[in-house]
Scaffold this motif. Structure first.
Motif, PDB file in Angstrom:
ATOM      1  N   VAL A 165     -18.625  45.232   7.555  1.00 15.98           N
ATOM      2  CA  VAL A 165     -18.824  46.798   7.311  1.00 15.98           C
ATOM      3  C   VAL A 165     -17.383  46.798   6.299  1.00 15.98           C
ATOM      4  N   LYS A 166     -16.433  45.846   7.185  1.00 16.35           N
ATOM      5  CA  LYS A 166     -14.494  46.136   6.394  1.00 16.35           C
ATOM      6  C   LYS A 166     -15.320  45.968   4.715  1.00 16.35           C
ATOM      7  N   ASP A 167     -15.292  44.853   4.595  1.00 21.12           N
ATOM      8  CA  ASP A 167     -15.795  44.303   3.351  1.00 21.12           C
ATOM      9  C   ASP A 167     -17.266  45.058   2.706  1.00 21.12           C
ATOM     10  N   LEU A 168     -18.252  45.644   3.246  1.00 20.26           N
ATOM     11  CA  LEU A 168     -18.804  46.245   2.722  1.00 20.26           C
ATOM     12  C   LEU A 168     -18.039  47.648   2.308  1.00 20.26           C
ATOM     13  N   LEU A 169     -17.333  48.391   2.620  1.00 20.33           N
ATOM     14  CA  LEU A 169     -16.519  49.181   2.297  1.00 20.33           C
ATOM     15  C   LEU A 169     -15.257  49.718   2.445  1.00 20.33           C
ATOM     16  N   GLY A 170     -14.984  48.573   2.249  1.00 21.01           N
ATOM     17  CA  GLY A 170     -13.489  48.343   1.223  1.00 21.01           C
ATOM     18  C   GLY A 170     -13.760  48.779   0.271  1.00 21.01           C
ATOM     19  N   GLN A 171     -15.234  47.109  -0.551  1.00 21.63           N
ATOM     20  CA  GLN A 171     -15.162  47.709  -2.323  1.00 21.63           C
ATOM     21  C   GLN A 171     -15.737  48.905  -2.712  1.00 21.63           C
ATOM     22  N   THR A 172     -16.013  50.024  -1.352  1.00 18.03           N
ATOM     23  CA  THR A 172     -16.141  51.488  -2.255  1.00 18.03           C
ATOM     24  C   THR A 172     -14.563  52.724  -1.997  1.00 18.03           C
ATOM     25  N   LEU A 173     -14.085  52.019  -1.029  1.00 22.21           N
ATOM     26  CA  LEU A 173     -12.713  51.940  -0.827  1.00 22.21           C
ATOM     27  C   LEU A 173     -11.818  52.423  -2.803  1.00 22.21           C
ATOM     28  N   ALA A 174     -11.604  51.200  -2.591  1.00 18.11           N
ATOM     29  CA  ALA A 174     -11.245  50.258  -4.007  1.00 18.11           C
ATOM     30  C   ALA A 174     -12.176  51.145  -5.243  1.00 18.11           C
ATOM     31  N   GLU A 175     -13.390  51.419  -4.787  1.00 20.71           N
ATOM     32  CA  GLU A 175     -13.496  51.908  -5.872  1.00 20.71           C
ATOM     33  C   GLU A 175     -13.259  53.143  -5.989  1.00 20.71           C
ATOM     34  N   GLU A 176     -13.498  53.929  -5.359  1.00 27.30           N
ATOM     35  CA  GLU A 176     -12.734  55.605  -4.669  1.00 27.30           C
ATOM     36  C   GLU A 176     -11.160  55.802  -5.356  1.00 27.30           C
ATOM     37  N   LYS A 177     -10.633  55.079  -5.335  1.00 18.16           N
ATOM     38  CA  LYS A 177      -8.858  54.788  -5.881  1.00 18.16           C
ATOM     39  C   LYS A 177      -9.343  54.679  -7.066  1.00 18.16           C
ATOM     40  N   GLU A 178      -9.822  53.599  -7.818  1.00 19.08           N
ATOM     41  CA  GLU A 178     -10.152  53.820  -9.131  1.00 19.08           C
ATOM     42  C   GLU A 178     -10.628  54.609  -9.630  1.00 19.08           C
ATOM     43  N   THR A 179     -11.542  55.533  -9.213  1.00 18.40           N
ATOM     44  CA  THR A 179     -11.997  56.615  -9.889  1.00 18.40           C
ATOM     45  C   THR A 179     -10.335  58.151  -9.813  1.00 18.40           C
ATOM     46  N   ASP A 180      -9.787  57.390  -8.449  1.00 18.87           N
ATOM     47  CA  ASP A 180      -8.867  58.534  -8.592  1.00 18.87           C
ATOM     48  C   ASP A 180      -7.935  58.431 -10.102  1.00 18.87           C
ATOM     49  N   GLU A 181      -7.600  56.899 -10.586  1.00 18.49           N
ATOM     50  CA  GLU A 181      -6.070  56.883 -10.806  1.00 18.49           C
ATOM     51  C   GLU A 181      -6.624  57.412 -12.452  1.00 18.49           C
ATOM     52  N   LEU A 182      -8.873  56.775 -12.860  1.00 16.22           N
ATOM     53  CA  LEU A 182      -9.031  57.084 -13.761  1.00 16.22           C
ATOM     54  C   LEU A 182      -9.026  59.055 -14.060  1.00 16.22           C
ATOM     55  N   LEU A 183      -9.389  59.491 -12.823  1.00 12.46           N
ATOM     56  CA  LEU A 183      -9.377  60.992 -13.196  1.00 12.46           C
ATOM     57  C   LEU A 183      -8.008  60.742 -13.369  1.00 12.46           C
TER      58      LEU A 183
END
Length: 173
Positions: free
Chosen positions: A141-159
């Motif tokens: 669960v940590k690894d799966l949702l850790g991937q999502t967390l990283a993508e959310e941070k990338e999206t924030d940086e892209l914005l």
């Protein structure tokens, strides 16, 4: 919720109900966001921003699938609940669209601000979930949702990048 009694041997079992509740909340939020992202993409004037919203829509579909896998890993159904925070953030985004639709030079900057509020909510939610999963020994669960967390941070940086290089620059963009 009787889940904690069944998981008494797990480390930090007292966090189980909170973990599940947060996962249900973010599942509902992600599903609500799908509708919101379509509206944001349709309202965006800048092609880079429009593309970013469309890409995040696809990512959000993947986030939902990861959440379903995380629920399954915990032996639970992947049911979400209505997320009042996301509802409020998306209502605010709709107000922004209405307020600035006649000012295209401001609209994209306003859309980015609204989208970043959403991203920050998601980052906070996934950050907590990943921490709880780690503390409880739910590595998958940590690894799966850790991937999502990283993508959310990338999206924030892209914005932020789109804002600084294009959307906030007005006529020169």
């Amino acid at each position: 919720m009787a889940h904690t009694k069944e998981n008494g041997n797990m480390p930090n079992a007292h966090l189980h109900e909170l973990l599940v509740d947060e996962m249900k909340d973010i599942m509902g939020a992600e599903r609500q966001l799908l509708k919101g992202l379509k509206k944001l993409a349709n309202a965006a004037q800048n092609s880079t921003l429009k593309k970013a919203f469309e890409q995040h829509y696809e990512q959000t579909e993947n986030h939902i699938e990861r959440l379903k896998s995380a629920f399954s890993n915990l032996g639970l159904s992947g049911r979400g609940k209505k997320c009042k925070a996301m509802e409020g953030l998306l209502n605010e985004a709709e107000e922004i669209i209405e307020e600035f639709e006649d000012s295209p030079e401001v609209l994209d900057a306003a859309l980015i601000a609204a989208a970043q509020k959403v991203e920050h909510y998601e980052i906070a939610s996934y950050g907590c979930i990943v921490t709880y999963a780690k503390l409880m020994g739910h590595t998958e669960v940590k690894d799966l949702l850790g991937q999502t967390l990283a993508e959310e941070k990338e999206t924030d940086e892209l914005l932020t990048q789109i804002a600084m290089e294009e959307a906030n620059m007005g006529e020169t963009a």
